[in-house]
Design an enzyme around this catalytic site. Structure first.
Site, mmCIF file in Angstrom:
data_model
loop_
_atom_site.group_PDB
_atom_site.id
_atom_site.type_symbol
_atom_site.label_atom_id
_atom_site.label_comp_id
_atom_site.label_asym_id
_atom_site.label_seq_id
_atom_site.Cartn_x
_atom_site.Cartn_y
_atom_site.Cartn_z
ATOM 1 N N LYS A 113 -12.231 -0.799 7.695
ATOM 2 C CA LYS A 113 -13.324 0.388 6.900
ATOM 3 C C LYS A 113 -14.700 -0.404 6.863
ATOM 4 O O LYS A 113 -15.465 0.525 7.217
ATOM 5 C CB LYS A 113 -12.632 0.648 5.502
ATOM 6 C CG LYS A 113 -11.270 1.360 6.005
ATOM 7 C CD LYS A 113 -10.357 1.571 4.552
ATOM 8 C CE LYS A 113 -9.263 2.278 4.752
ATOM 9 N NZ LYS A 113 -8.084 1.974 3.960
ATOM 10 N N ASP A 159 -10.308 9.255 -0.911
ATOM 11 C CA ASP A 159 -8.832 9.148 -0.244
ATOM 12 C C ASP A 159 -8.297 10.572 -0.692
ATOM 13 O O ASP A 159 -7.400 10.805 -0.237
ATOM 14 C CB ASP A 159 -8.204 8.072 -1.136
ATOM 15 C CG ASP A 159 -7.750 7.146 -0.143
ATOM 16 O OD1 ASP A 159 -7.728 7.368 1.047
ATOM 17 O OD2 ASP A 159 -7.064 5.893 -0.863
ATOM 18 N N GLN A 198 -7.288 0.198 -2.064
ATOM 19 C CA GLN A 198 -6.276 -0.102 -0.830
ATOM 20 C C GLN A 198 -4.948 0.034 -1.511
ATOM 21 O O GLN A 198 -4.596 -0.686 -2.480
ATOM 22 C CB GLN A 198 -6.648 -1.124 -0.023
ATOM 23 C CG GLN A 198 -5.612 -1.382 1.149
ATOM 24 C CD GLN A 198 -6.022 -0.355 2.105
ATOM 25 O OE1 GLN A 198 -7.203 -0.032 2.545
ATOM 26 N NE2 GLN A 198 -5.019 0.293 2.851
#
Ligand code: NAP
Length: 285
Positions: free
Chosen positions: A53, A120, A97
């Site tokens: 990322k 997300d 994460q």
């Protein structure tokens, strides 16, 4: 029939090119999309994802921050970091994460992320907006699936889509997105009787199960489009999807390979969400 391959790597590259061009034009207005990635603990797979990322941010000209926290970090400490990032003007997207260590409640963390920075797409308000049809930041893997379909000319409108899997991360949101695209959607799961018969009725099959090669050639209607979200590691170390690629590619009209299908789209859609959040933060859209 020999299915055409839906090349996720190529399509992800195409979208990244579009993002890069937009980022360059935003730079002229002194706007730089910024992503913060937070990793708690040392899970090896998560470390790879976080590195990828950060690398994607660098390649696309985004600002990025990676916060690597010790596994012993308390929930309050993590929430304090999120509160700080929520208030930071140079950060447009916050990604924590998952999975988190067991002593931290995932829900409390997801709920704490500002909806405007929820790249997300897991915040309950983002999920609600997705369901209602409002313009939410959409979860990355599901929106990647929709891009793969549309960019190969496989418009979901009017088609019967069968989604196998009902997780909050893939199955449910991809079903909602397909519905938004005017598909007729059937959602299957571990208690669906005669799964093969249901899948046989599909024009579009989306497999998000986590069971290697579950979907067989005789489950698939000739000419159907097959999207394989599954990523499974076989005992010999090789990756495979939830679809029996060898057999199904003889029956389907289009199919995603694993790896190289849905996988490359996920980070790309995260970058697209960050760009979108940055534009919104500056009143550009
Ligand atoms: P998950 O949370 O474990 O959900 C799996 C779903 O499949 C559940 O709804 C489960 O039903 C259903 N299921 C399990 N066995 C089944 C069976 N034999 N028949 C029918 N349905 C069955 O998994 P997930 O997070 O959605 O992930 C699914 C797969 O996608 C995994 O392989 C994962 O690694 C992969 N994935 C890939 C990406 C990517 O970027 N490419 C991103 C996310 C996930 P119940 O609800 O009844 O238990």
């Amino acid at each position: 029939m020999n299915a055409q391959i839906i090349d996720g790597k190529r399509i992800a590259g195409e979208i990244r090119g579009e993002i890069r061009r937009e980022t360059e034009s935003l730079a002229e207005r002194r706007v730089k999309p910024g992503l913060a990635v937070v990793l708690v603990g040392e899970d090896p797979a998560s470390q790879v994802y976080v590195r990828n990322k950060a690398k994607a941010c660098e390649e696309l000209g985004f600002y990025s921050e990676v916060h690597r926290l010790e596994a012993e970090t308390t929930q309050d400490e993590l929430l304090a970091l999120i509160a700080r990032l929520n208030g930071q003007a140079d950060i447009n997207g916050i990604l924590v994460q998952l999975p988190l260590p067991k002593h931290i409640a995932e829900k409390a963390v997801i709920d704490a992320i500002s909806v405007d920075k929820d790249v997300d797409g897991f915040h309950p308000i983002s999920v609600g907006n997705l369901l209602i049809g409002d313009d939410a930041l959409q979860p990355c893997t599901p929106s990647g699936v929709i891009e793969l379909l549309k960019r190969t000319g496989n418009e979901p409108s009017g088609k019967h889509a069968v989604v196998i899997g009902r997780s909050n991360i893939v199955g449910k949101p991809v079903s909602m997105l397909l519905l938004r695209e005017h598909a007729t959607v059937t959602i299957c799961h571990s208690r669906t009787p005669d799964l093969a018969a249901v899948v046989r009725g599909a024009d579009i099959v989306v497999a998000a199960v986590g069971v290697p090669k579950l979907v067989k050639a005789d489950w698939v209607k000739p000419g159907a489009v097959v999207i394989d979200v599954g990523v499974n590691r076989l005992p010999d170390g090789k990756l495979c999807g939830d679809v029996d690629y060898e057999g199904v590619s003889q029956v389907a009209s289009w199919i995603t390979p694993v790896p190289g299908g849905v996988g490359p789209m996920t980070i790309t859609m995260l970058m697209l969400n960050t760009l979108k959040a940055a534009k919104r933060a500056h009143g550009i859209i």
